[in-house]
Design a protein around this motif. Structure first.
Motif, short mmCIF file in Angstrom:
data_model
loop_
_atom_site.label_atom_id
_atom_site.label_comp_id
_atom_site.label_asym_id
_atom_site.label_seq_id
_atom_site.Cartn_x
_atom_site.Cartn_y
_atom_site.Cartn_z
N SER A 1 1.19 -1.38 0.12
CA SER A 1 0.40 -0.03 -0.02
C SER A 1 0.48 1.32 -0.37
O SER A 1 1.90 1.51 0.92
CB SER A 1 -0.54 -0.36 1.07
N TYR A 2 0.59 2.23 -1.32
CA TYR A 2 1.33 3.48 -0.82
C TYR A 2 0.44 4.99 -0.38
O TYR A 2 -0.74 5.12 -1.08
CB TYR A 2 1.72 3.75 -1.62
N ASP A 3 0.49 5.95 0.19
CA ASP A 3 -0.11 5.82 0.64
C ASP A 3 0.20 7.92 0.99
O ASP A 3 1.30 7.97 2.16
CB ASP A 3 -0.94 6.05 1.86
N GLN B 1 0.09 10.83 1.69
CA GLN B 1 -1.31 11.58 2.75
C GLN B 1 -1.39 12.58 1.83
O GLN B 1 -0.77 13.92 1.83
CB GLN B 1 0.34 12.16 3.50
N SER B 2 -2.05 12.12 0.91
CA SER B 2 -2.45 13.60 -0.29
C SER B 2 -3.92 13.07 -0.42
O SER B 2 -4.21 12.49 0.04
CB SER B 2 -1.74 13.82 -1.42
N THR B 3 -4.80 13.23 -2.22
CA THR B 3 -5.98 12.77 -2.96
C THR B 3 -5.49 11.78 -3.28
O THR B 3 -6.45 11.73 -4.26
CB THR B 3 -6.10 14.48 -3.08
N TRP B 4 -4.36 10.86 -3.09
CA TRP B 4 -4.48 9.38 -3.77
C TRP B 4 -3.56 8.74 -2.85
O TRP B 4 -3.14 8.60 -2.57
CB TRP B 4 -4.38 9.92 -5.31
N ASP B 5 -4.05 7.52 -3.13
CA ASP B 5 -3.04 6.26 -2.60
C ASP B 5 -3.60 5.07 -3.83
O ASP B 5 -4.53 4.45 -3.99
CB ASP B 5 -4.01 6.10 -1.19
N MET B 6 -3.07 4.48 -3.42
CA MET B 6 -2.76 3.15 -4.58
C MET B 6 -2.17 1.40 -3.03
O MET B 6 -1.14 2.14 -2.50
CB MET B 6 -1.10 3.49 -5.77
N THR B 7 -2.68 0.62 -3.81
CA THR B 7 -3.14 -0.46 -3.67
C THR B 7 -2.37 -1.86 -4.19
O THR B 7 -2.99 -2.04 -5.23
CB THR B 7 -3.80 -1.09 -2.56
N ILE B 8 -1.32 -2.37 -4.07
CA ILE B 8 -1.33 -3.18 -5.17
C ILE B 8 -1.26 -4.82 -4.84
O ILE B 8 -0.64 -5.15 -3.87
CB ILE B 8 0.47 -3.14 -6.17
N THR B 9 -1.82 -5.62 -4.90
CA THR B 9 -2.01 -6.82 -4.36
C THR B 9 -1.84 -7.92 -5.62
O THR B 9 -2.15 -8.16 -6.26
CB THR B 9 -3.53 -7.02 -4.13
N ALA B 10 -1.47 -9.25 -4.67
CA ALA B 10 -0.91 -10.43 -5.70
C ALA B 10 -0.95 -11.86 -4.82
O ALA B 10 -0.65 -11.52 -3.17
CB ALA B 10 0.50 -10.10 -5.63
N GLN B 11 -2.12 -12.55 -5.13
CA GLN B 11 -2.21 -13.61 -3.89
C GLN B 11 -2.48 -15.01 -5.50
O GLN B 11 -3.07 -14.65 -6.30
CB GLN B 11 -3.65 -13.00 -4.23
N HIS B 12 -3.16 -16.11 -4.47
CA HIS B 12 -3.59 -17.29 -4.76
C HIS B 12 -4.54 -17.16 -4.38
O HIS B 12 -4.46 -17.61 -3.20
CB HIS B 12 -1.86 -17.95 -5.10
N GLN B 13 -5.79 -17.99 -4.85
CA GLN B 13 -7.09 -18.30 -4.24
C GLN B 13 -7.31 -19.64 -4.47
O GLN B 13 -7.02 -19.87 -5.71
CB GLN B 13 -7.96 -16.52 -4.25
N VAL B 14 -8.19 -19.88 -4.12
CA VAL B 14 -9.11 -22.02 -4.37
C VAL B 14 -10.66 -20.66 -4.01
O VAL B 14 -11.47 -20.71 -2.65
CB VAL B 14 -7.96 -22.76 -3.29
N ASP B 15 -11.24 -21.16 -5.08
CA ASP B 15 -12.71 -20.75 -5.32
C ASP B 15 -13.61 -22.73 -4.13
O ASP B 15 -12.76 -23.50 -4.11
CB ASP B 15 -13.45 -21.24 -5.82
N GLN B 16 -14.21 -22.18 -3.30
CA GLN B 16 -14.96 -23.11 -2.73
C GLN B 16 -16.07 -23.68 -3.78
O GLN B 16 -16.32 -23.02 -4.64
CB GLN B 16 -15.90 -22.70 -1.52
N LEU B 17 -16.40 -24.90 -3.53
CA LEU B 17 -17.00 -25.83 -4.41
C LEU B 17 -18.33 -25.73 -4.17
O LEU B 17 -18.51 -25.45 -2.34
CB LEU B 17 -16.65 -27.53 -4.14
#
Length: 661
Positions: free
Chosen positions: A411-413, A415-431
């Motif tokens: 996460s990058y903030d 402290q101004s009028t914008w911020d940004m979040t970068i996410t990388a993940q591996h997910q397994v859906d439920q049956l």
């Protein structure tokens, strides 16, 4: 796909090492800070509304996400917490729970736009935490009635009450809800052959009735150093559908279907914070659901084809979470253990089948977080899953599944009028356990066999989220993602000609979501303009017809809202833009389309304790189209014809009274 997964695991280990180095370079132990917008006192009152749901929906740039249809608790909540905890319920949606929380019990609302300190909701970048007061003795109630003349003698109604019963040592909240809701529509249908010649046409009438009752009790003792909540719920629902098609033949096509559901739930949620600010949480849930379906289809004949199904589903979950915020790297640990079982007995016109699917799942996790500097925050989490899955019908099947699911959020903030979040993940859906047993859709003449060897679908995702305030009063939230999916669920054909949901290979999906809030109080006091737009594009190599989107994809989904809220009155208009959903069955291409849909509401404060609300749904008469293109044997075969249903729903006027005692 293996390369993507290996990369994700390596990224997880590197990120953990990197955050360790970053934290170690600072000799002082500190608690990670997250940027948040605090609504309390005057700015909380500026969020008008009678309950928590109405206030949350007014937060600039925030989009409510909820999903409690899944088993377990880790993926069942949403991105709104109450006193730092998930709303623990499987029988009610998050929207229902927030609607039952009166505004006078809300002390503050905290909006986290780019990361947050709550480990039980780590899958969300954007999150809201609602802080509540201790309730005072009193009651909130609501009565609603549909007044549309199209319902003729019927007067559908809804009654709801939330009663707070505090005492010297306990706080109790009783919720009661009764619903007698009815809806109807009319349609024109036609069926043509491959040469465009008319085979059948006529009119259709549809009527649905829902009778629902809910009773819940939440109890909380007054404790000084911890929080303990007991909750019990009972939900009873009865649905009835009557559908007829008239094509001037001696016998009508007719569907009579009834469905009864009963659900019982008990939960315990204990949270404790030590003098060192270490946090402990233990959650236990038991849920039991009974469902019975009876259907009779008269296909232009005097004798019906009967269908009956009885399902019993049980779920037990225990979850433990530990957070140590004042230790270096702010570690988090936890585990969830769940047991689920579905028993289904199906009688399809004399074809009897008894099926059972059971699952025991262990999900431990560990996470660390650190401040790289005042602008950059790093959060890494390693989720693991071990599942033993058993299923049986005509044969038995057993599978032992193991998954590693890393998550990295940067996460990058500034402290101004914008911020940004970068996410990388591996997910397994439920049956979906319902995919293990056979099912029927009589309206569209479809049956589906159960798949005892179904595996969960998975995806590796890279996403970026931006929160931007272009100028005073204009907020944007943009989320872009790219998913690499495998073991996706599509309809596949069995050697005997039947079809079912099965694992069909890999796909890629690109998409995003945009929400914007524009405060227009400069022109009209207390007014705002909201825009919501979701888009998605997925490609799958279909063995029948080549590359195509994945099943059930909606490329575009958008809505626009304008509303004005004051202490005396509120009003608003919603516009839902058209959308198209495409489904790919083995021998059928199915499309659902709609048109622009308008709705409006207005509220007025009659007195300090009484408010009246009027609403009109489908203001411009809703129109929907259901199109089935048929093929011989499968979609690779010869086109054989099309069946189309054009449905219309007349405007529905609802009058509600909301009061407080």
């Amino acid at each position: 796909m293996k390369a993507y997964f290996s990369t994700m695991v390596l990224l997880g280990f590197y990120a953990n090492a990197f955050s360790t180095t970053a934290a170690a370079s600072n000799t002082t132990t500190h608690k990670q800070q997250f940027a948040a917008t605090y609504y309390d006192n005057d700015n909380l009152h500026a969020l008008h509304g009678q309950n928590a749901l109405e206030k949350v929906n007014q937060l600039p740039g925030f989009t409510l996400v909820q999903s409690n249809a899944q088993r377990g608790l880790s993926a069942a909540g949403g991105n709104v917490l109450i006193n730092g905890a998930n709303a623990v319920s499987k029988s009610e949606s998050l929207s229902d729970i927030l609607r039952q929380l009166p505004s006078d019990q809300i002390a503050a609302i905290h909006l986290y736009s780019a990361g947050h300190p709550f480990s039980t909701a780590s899958q969300f970048n954007q999150l809201v935490n609602i802080i509540t007061h201790s309730p005072k003795l009193g009651a909130h109630w609501q009565a609603r009635s549909k007044l549309t003349s199209a319902y003729h003698a019927y007067r559908p109604s809804e009654l709801a009450a939330q009663i707070a019963l505090p005492s010297a040592d306990w706080q109790h909240q009783l919720n009661l809800h009764y619903q007698d809701d009815r809806s109807q529509s009319t349609s024109k249908f036609q069926e043509i052959d491959a040469f465009g010649s008319m085979l059948e046409q006529g009119h259709e009438a549809f009527f649905e009735k829902r009778n629902g009752r809910l009773l819940s009790l939440t109890s909380q003792p007054d404790l000084t150093d911890s929080r303990l909540v007991f909750s019990t719920k009972a939900v009873l629902d009865y649905f009835q559908i009557e559908q007829t098609r008239d094509n001037s033949s001696p016998f009508l096509w007719q569907l009579d279907e009834s469905e009864s559901r009963s659900e019982y739930e008990m939960t315990v949620d204990w949270q404790k914070e030590s003098r060192h600010k270490n946090q402990w949480q233990v959650v236990a849930l038991h849920n039991r659901k009974l469902e019975h379906i009876h259907s009779a289809t008269f296909d232009h004949a005097a004798v019906a084809a009967p269908y009956q199904q009885h399902k019993t589903q049980q779920e037990q979950v225990v979850q433990l979470n530990i957070t140590l915020p004042n230790i270096a790297y702010s570690p988090e640990f936890g585990i969830e253990i769940s047991r689920n079982q579905l028993d289904a007995m199906t009688n399809n016109d004399g074809d009897f089948e008894q099926a059972q699917v059971s699952e025991i799942r262990y999900q431990p996790y560990a996470a660390i977080s650190s401040e790289i500097n005042q602008q950059w925050q790093l959060y890494t989490r390693l989720n693991t899953e071990r599942t033993v899955l058993k299923s049986r019908a005509n044969q038995n099947h057993k599978a032992q599944l193991g998954f590693i699911k890393p998550l990295i959020r940067l996460s990058y903030d500034p402290q101004s009028t914008w911020d940004m979040t970068i996410t990388a993940q591996h997910q397994v859906d439920q049956l979906d356990f319902d995919d293990f047993v056979q099912s029927q859709d009589a309206e569209f003449n479809r049956t589906q066999s159960g798949n005892l060897s179904l595996r969960p679908s998975q995806f590796t995702e890279f996403a970026t989220q931006f929160n931007v305030q272009l100028f005073d009063g204009l907020f944007f939230n943009l989320n872009l993602y790219h998913q690499w999916q495998k073991d996706i669920h599509e309809f596949i054909q069995l050697p005997n000609g039947n079809s079912m949901i099965g694992n069909a290979g890999a796909a890629q999906k690109l998409g995003g979501a945009l929400s914007a809030t524009w405060d227009t109080s400069l022109w009209l006091t207390g007014s705002q303009f909201n825009l919501s737009y979701d888009f998605a594009n997925a490609r799958f190599d279909d063995p029948l017809t080549g590359q195509r989107p994945t099943d059930g994809l909606t490329p575009h989904d958008a809505s626009i809202e304008f509303r004005q809220d004051t202490s005396v009155y509120s009003w608003g208009v919603d516009i839902y833009l058209p959308l198209i959903e495409t489904n790919y069955y083995v021998d059928e291409l199915y499309l659902e389309k709609d048109q622009i849909e308008l709705s409006a509401f207005a509220e007025y404060q009659l007195s300090r304790r009484l408010r009246v609300r009027g609403a009109v749904a489908t203001l411009n008469t809703a129109k929907y189209s259901y199109i089935q293109h048929y093929f011989d044997d499968n979609r690779l075969g010869k086109y054989t014809g099309t069946r189309r249903i054009d449905e219309r729903v007349d405007p529905v006027v609802t009058l509600s009274l909301l009061g407080q005692l």
